[in-house]
Design an enzyme around this catalytic site. Structure first.
Site, PDB file in Angstrom:
ATOM      1  N   LYS A 112      22.963 -24.624  29.149  1.00  0.00           N
ATOM      2  CA  LYS A 112      22.208 -23.872  27.845  1.00  0.00           C
ATOM      3  C   LYS A 112      21.512 -24.621  27.074  1.00  0.00           C
ATOM      4  O   LYS A 112      22.412 -25.828  27.408  1.00  0.00           O
ATOM      5  CB  LYS A 112      23.262 -23.122  27.619  1.00  0.00           C
ATOM      6  CG  LYS A 112      22.464 -22.152  26.468  1.00  0.00           C
ATOM      7  CD  LYS A 112      22.127 -20.990  27.212  1.00  0.00           C
ATOM      8  CE  LYS A 112      21.949 -19.751  26.019  1.00  0.00           C
ATOM      9  NZ  LYS A 112      22.016 -18.109  26.606  1.00  0.00           N
TER      10      LYS A 112
HETATM   11  N1  GLU Z   1      18.901 -15.911  28.335  1.00  0.00           N
HETATM   12  C1  GLU Z   1      19.097 -15.610  29.413  1.00  0.00           C
HETATM   13  C2  GLU Z   1      20.615 -15.477  29.732  1.00  0.00           C
HETATM   14  O1  GLU Z   1      21.018 -15.254  28.708  1.00  0.00           O
HETATM   15  C3  GLU Z   1      18.429 -15.969  30.254  1.00  0.00           C
HETATM   16  C4  GLU Z   1      18.499 -17.360  30.833  1.00  0.00           C
HETATM   17  C5  GLU Z   1      17.965 -17.561  31.926  1.00  0.00           C
HETATM   18  O2  GLU Z   1      17.342 -16.820  32.682  1.00  0.00           O
HETATM   19  O3  GLU Z   1      18.101 -18.544  33.106  1.00  0.00           O
HETATM   20  O4  GLU Z   1      20.770 -14.743  30.200  1.00  0.00           O
END
Ligand code: GLU
Length: 422
Positions: A112
Site C-alpha cells: 500500500k
Molecule cells: N485500493 C484497492 C484495495 O484496497 C485496490 C487495490 C488494487 O487494485 O491493487 O483493494
C-alpha cells in the site's frame, strides 16, 4: 490527529489486523516464525514529497510505499492520499492486501502507498505535482514484476495516468506497472465500478444462502465514493431499497428508498454533497448507524463501527465491510454476540484488485477484454471464493473473518515455505 476508535491503547488499523489474525493463525497451527514474518513488512519506503504550491511556497509532505509480502507474486495495492495515511495506517492496509490477493488466489503479494495530505485542499496542478513527486521518489521499488500501484481513497484513474507517465519517463512505456488507469491508456473495462460490483456479487451469494433479501431488501451505505456510489447504483438495479447514504459532510434518509440513479448523478458524477440532494431527510453521520436495515455497508474509513460510538446501536442483519477495516475487533465481538454477521473486507471488497489483476494480464498480453468478459470472470472468482469461505464457516463453526484468514494465511505460508523461508 483525532484519536482512533477503540483507542484506549491506540488501537490502530495495524492492531486491528493483528488481533483478528491470531485467532486464525492458532486454528491452522501457524509456526511462530511465520507469524513474525507476517507481522513485519518486507520493505518500507518512507519519502519526503516536496511540492511547489500555487502560492509559490514549497510544502513538504510525508509519503510511504510499504510492501508487506511478495511471496506469491509482485506486491499489489493502492495509493491513498489522506491526512491519516501515516506509516502505521499504510502498513495495516498493506497487510490486508496480502490476505486479499491470497484469498482471491491472484498471483500477487500485498502493498500500500500513502501520502499524508488532504486532496480536497489541492488544485489540479498541485494534485498532479504531488503525484509526480511521490512517484519519482518511490519509482525505484515499482515495476510490473515488483510492485504495482492502483487507486485508493483520494486517488483515481487520472492519478494513475500521471503515475504511468512519470514512471515511463525513466523506464519507457510500461502500462502494466499501474492498474486502475483510464481506458485510453490501457485501463480495463469495468475497473472503476469493480469494487462495488464485487461487493454486490458477494451480497447476492449471501442472500441466496441465508435468506437475507436483496430484492426488496433494505440497505444503508456509509460513504458515497467509488465503492459506495457504484454499489448503491448496482444494488438498486437488483431491486434493493437504499434507505440512507452519507458522505463526509452528512447523510440523507428516505424510508421508501432513495432515488439512486438521480443521487448517483448528483453526488458521484457531479461531485455535490449528498445532503444537497432533494428526496430525503437530512441525518447526521452518527444517526446513519441506527437506521434499521437488512444490510449495513460501511464504505469509507477504517474503524467506523467501534465500541465507543455505534457497535451496540446498529440495527441490521449483516454488516458488509466494503471499506478496509471498518469494524474494530472489539466491535466485531459485540456484533457477533448480537447475532449480526460481518462479511470481512478482504473478501467483500476484493473486486477492485481482482479487476486490477485482469488489467495487468491484458497489459502484459496486449489484448484488451470486453466488459462482458471482465464481469463474467469477476463473478466467477468472487462466487467461488465466497463459497470456499462459507464452507469453512459451516464446517469449523468460525466467523467469516476467521474462515477467510485461514485460507489466506495457509496460502501465503505455503509460498514462504516453498521459497525456503522455513
Ligand atoms: N485500493 C484497492 C484495495 O484496497 C485496490 C487495490 C488494487 O487494485 O491493487 O483493494
Amino acid at each position: 490527529m483525532a484519536a482512533r476508535p477503540d483507542s484506549t491503547s491506540s488501537m490502530s488499523t495495524r492492531a486491528i489486523t493483528k488481533n483478528q489474525f491470531d485467532v486464525a493463525a492458532d486454528l491452522i497451527d501457524l509456526e511462530d516464525h511465520m507469524r513474525r514474518i507476517f507481522l513485519m513488512p518486507f520493505r518500507t519506503v518512507a519519502v519526503e514529497v516536496p511540492v511547489r504550491m500555487d502560492d509559490g511556497d514549497i510544502d513538504v509532505f510525508r509519503g510511504y510505499r510499504i510492501q508487506h509480502n511478495g511471496a506469491r507474486g509482485p506486491c499489489k495495492g493502492g495509493i491513498r492520499f489522506h491526512p491519516e495515511a501515516d506509516e502505521q495506517e499504510v502498513l495495516g492496509l498493506a497487510t490486508t492486501m496480502t490476505w486479499k490477493t491470497a484469498l482471491l488466489d491472484i498471483p500477487f503479494g500485498g502493498a500500500k502507498g500513502g501520502v499524508q495530505i488532504n486532496p480536497r485542499n489541492l488544485s489540479m496542478r498541485e494534485y498532479e505535482a504531488v503525484t509526480r513527486a511521490f512517484t519519482s521518489r518511490i519509482a525505484i521499488v515499482l515495476g510490473p514484476y515488483r510492485d504495482i500501484p492502483a487507486p485508493d481513497m483520494g486517488t483515481n484513474a487520472q492519478v494513475m495516468a500521471w503515475i504511468l507517465d512519470e514512471f515511463s519517463k525513466r523506464r519507457g512505456y510500461t502500462p502494466a506497472m499501474v492498474t486502475g488507469k483510464p481506458i485510453s491508456l490501457g485501463g480495463s473495462q469495468g475497473r472503476e465500478e469493480a469494487t462495488g460490483r464485487g461487493v454486490m456479487y458477494t451480497m447476492q451469494e449471501y442472500a441466496n444462502d441465508f435468506g437475507v433479501p436483496l430484492k426488496d431488501g433494505t440497505v444503508v451505505i456509509q460513504g458515497f465514493g467509488n465503492v459506495g456510489g457504484h454499489l448503491a447504483r448496482l444494488l438498486q438495479e437488483q431491486g434493493a431499497k437504499v434507505l440512507a447514504v452519507s458522505d463526509v459532510d452528512g447523510g440523507i434518509y428516505n424510508p421508501k428508498g432513495l432515488a439512486i440513479p438521480e443521487l448517483f448523478q448528483h453526488a458521484y458524477v457531479d461531485r455535490n454533497p449528498v445532503q444537497e440532494f432533494d428526496g430525503g431527510d437530512h441525518i447526521t453521520n452518527t444517526e446513519l448507524w441506527s437506521v434499521g436495515c437488512d444490510w449495513l455497508v460501511p464504505a469509507a474509513l477504517g474503524g467506523a463501527i467501534n465500541r465507543e460510538t455505534n457497535a451496540d446501536k446498529v440495527k441490521c442483519r449483516v454488516v458488509v465491510e466494503a471499506a478496509n477495516s471498518p469494524v474494530t475487533p472489539i466491535a466485531d465481538k459485540i456484533l457477533e454476540e448480537r447475532g449480526i454477521s460481518v462479511l470481512p473486507d478482504f473478501l467483500v471488497n476484493a473486486g477492485g484488485v481482482v479487476v486490477s489483476y485482469f488489467e495487468w494480464v491484458q497489459n502484459l498480453q496486449q489484448h484488451p477484454w470486453s466488459l462482458d468478459q471482465v464481469n463474467r470472470e469477476l463473478l466467477n472468482r468472487m462466487t467461488r471464493v465466497y463459497r470456499d469461505v462459507r464452507d469453512i464457516v459451516k464446517e469449523r463453526e468460525v466467523s467469516w473473518r476467521t474462515a477467510a484468514y485461514m485460507i489466506s494465511l495457509a496460502r501465503v505460508a505455503e509460498a514462504e515455505r516453498l521459497r525456503g523461508h522455513q
